[in-house]
Design a protein around this motif. Structure first.
Motif, PDB file in Angstrom:
ATOM      1  N   LEU A 109       3.359  26.471  12.455  1.00 58.63           N
ATOM      2  CA  LEU A 109       4.384  25.665  13.080  1.00 58.63           C
ATOM      3  C   LEU A 109       4.214  24.242  12.955  1.00 58.63           C
ATOM      4  N   LYS A 201       0.789  17.707  17.222  1.00 60.86           N
ATOM      5  CA  LYS A 201       1.307  18.296  18.387  1.00 60.86           C
ATOM      6  C   LYS A 201       0.440  19.559  18.857  1.00 60.86           C
ATOM      7  N   GLU A 203       1.738  22.325  19.348  1.00 57.79           N
ATOM      8  CA  GLU A 203       2.382  23.509  18.685  1.00 57.79           C
ATOM      9  C   GLU A 203       1.724  23.636  17.334  1.00 57.79           C
ATOM     10  N   ASN A 204       1.073  22.871  16.583  1.00 57.29           N
ATOM     11  CA  ASN A 204       0.448  22.837  15.299  1.00 57.29           C
ATOM     12  C   ASN A 204      -0.992  23.742  15.483  1.00 57.29           C
ATOM     13  N   ARG A 215       2.211  33.765  20.932  1.00 56.58           N
ATOM     14  CA  ARG A 215       2.739  32.367  21.525  1.00 56.58           C
ATOM     15  C   ARG A 215       3.694  31.699  20.371  1.00 56.58           C
ATOM     16  N   ALA A 216       3.041  31.687  19.111  1.00 64.36           N
ATOM     17  CA  ALA A 216       3.968  31.460  18.016  1.00 64.36           C
ATOM     18  C   ALA A 216       5.390  31.708  17.927  1.00 64.36           C
ATOM     19  N   ILE A 219       7.456  30.272  20.674  1.00 64.54           N
ATOM     20  CA  ILE A 219       7.822  28.866  20.497  1.00 64.54           C
ATOM     21  C   ILE A 219       8.990  28.885  19.506  1.00 64.54           C
TER      22      ILE A 219
END
Length: 384
Positions: A109, A201, A203-204, A215-216, A219
């Motif tokens: 991500l 971030k 998200e990374n 979770r990925a 997102i």
């Protein structure tokens, strides 16, 4: 603009994840994790090339994961991550880029802004890493209880990409061969290279557990906010034959359906539904019946083309529903096979595929047994 190559480290076995294959080859919202990671760097205008370091024992999985991306031959990894990175850097020494970005394959991500920020920081420092400032209170434990509180001021959680000026990091890795350092920034630090911190971030994150994979996926789904619905309808008449092809399944019958391709009325309607959701014309505009190359063609090719168009736009097909309208043959005995075949073509969960059938109570051309009709609905999610 300096030349910049992304070196993606994908040589791990992913044993902590506990899957049947290394985690970088697992599916994430319709694509292998490694492919999503590679595509993020391939799309970036400042990245001139992408090279991947792999375990050759999984070469077959690698080839499937990156098919069509045009990547150069992968590099064979080593016994540790540090060895794998050094092997990758040595492989890049022939092209000698100005900059190299070293990135974990299991961080799919990564966003373009972070990549740009790391590259920009290399204009001032020989090394730069994506990182997040520690916000939580830190405790040091001893024998299951808190021993003391750690001052979090100035503490950062390191991520990737970690960017470097190529000659410096190659020399640093060569000098650190045989050591066990935790990341490439540590290799640079040992060589006395200043390492810039680039805010990244949350998200990374690195996919390490099944919960991380879930979770990925969540997102990615959250970003597909443009939800569209398309419909399709198709009709084919009967002619002499001994079977019909419906929703990708051969069904014995006293007649067959007449058409330029295999006349699969179910897949034709579904293809049109997906194209309709994309506002991308109809099946005839993509596969003209006047073109002899489509004579007798398997309609799965048409449906797969429509699915590929969705994927090319960064979207996903959320649900499809096909209704076959006919008196004969009976669809019920073949419904499960039809669902499975459509799911296979579209690469989606069979639980998101519906196939059902109805009659017209012997009214109209279907009621008279002159042919079969089908209607379909497809729900597509695209980036908002």
């Amino acid at each position: 603009m300096p030349s910049c190559i992304a070196l993606i480290v994908a040589a791990g076995s992913g044993q902590r994840f506990g899957a049947e294959r290394p985690k970088q080859y697992l599916d994430l919202a319709g694509k292998p994790i490694l492919r999503r990671t590679a595509e993020a760097f391939l799309r970036h205008p400042q990245v001139s090339a992408v090279r991947v370091v792999i375990n050759p024992a999984f070469r077959d999985l690698y080839d499937v994961a990156v098919a069509g991306l045009g990547l150069p031959e992968p590099v064979t990894g080593g016994g540790s991550r540090q060895d794998s990175v050094r092997n990758g850097l040595e492989a890049l020494s022939e092209s000698a880029p100005d900059l190299v970005l070293i990135h974990d394959a299991a961080r799919p991500l990564i966003d373009a802004a972070t990549i740009s920020a790391v590259i920009s920081a290399l204009g001032q420092q020989p090394a730069a890493i994506a990182a997040i400032a520690v916000a939580d209170t830190l405790k040091r434990g001893r024998e299951g209880v808190v021993a003391d509180t750690v001052d979090r001021a100035g503490l950062w959680r390191a991520q990737t990409p970690q960017g470097f000026r190529f000659p410096e990091i190659l020399a640093a890795h060569r000098a650190a061969a045989g050591l066990e350092l935790t990341d490439d920034a540590a290799v640079a630090e040992r060589a006395g290279l200043p390492v810039a911190l680039v805010p990244a971030k949350e998200e990374n994150f690195k996919v390490t557990t099944p919960d991380d994979l879930t979770r990925a996926a969540q997102i990615l789904d959250a970003g597909l906010s443009d939800i569209r619905t398309g419909t399709g309808f198709d009709v084919h008449r009967f002619t002499d034959g001994d079977h019909v092809t419906l929703c990708g399944v051969r069904v014995p019958h006293t007649q067959k359906l007449e058409g330029h391709s295999d006349a699969d009325v179910g897949l034709h309607a579904l293809t049109d539904a997906i194209l309709g959701a994309l506002c991308a014309g109809d099946i005839g505009s993509h596969f003209p019946p006047s073109d002899p190359q489509w004579r007798g063609a398997d309609s799965a090719r048409f449906l797969k083309h429509a699915a590929d168009l969705v994927a090319d736009r960064g979207g996903k097909i959320a649900h499809v529903d096909v209704t076959v309208i006919c008196e004969r043959p009976k669809v019920g005995p073949h419904r499960e096979a039809m669902v499975a075949r459509i799911a296979e073509i579209l690469g989606m969960d069979p639980g998101r595929v519906s196939v059902k059938a109805t009659t017209t109570e012997r009214l109209g051309f279907t009621g008279r047994g002159e042919g079969i009709a089908a209607q379909a609905v497809a729900t597509v999610r695209l980036p908002g």
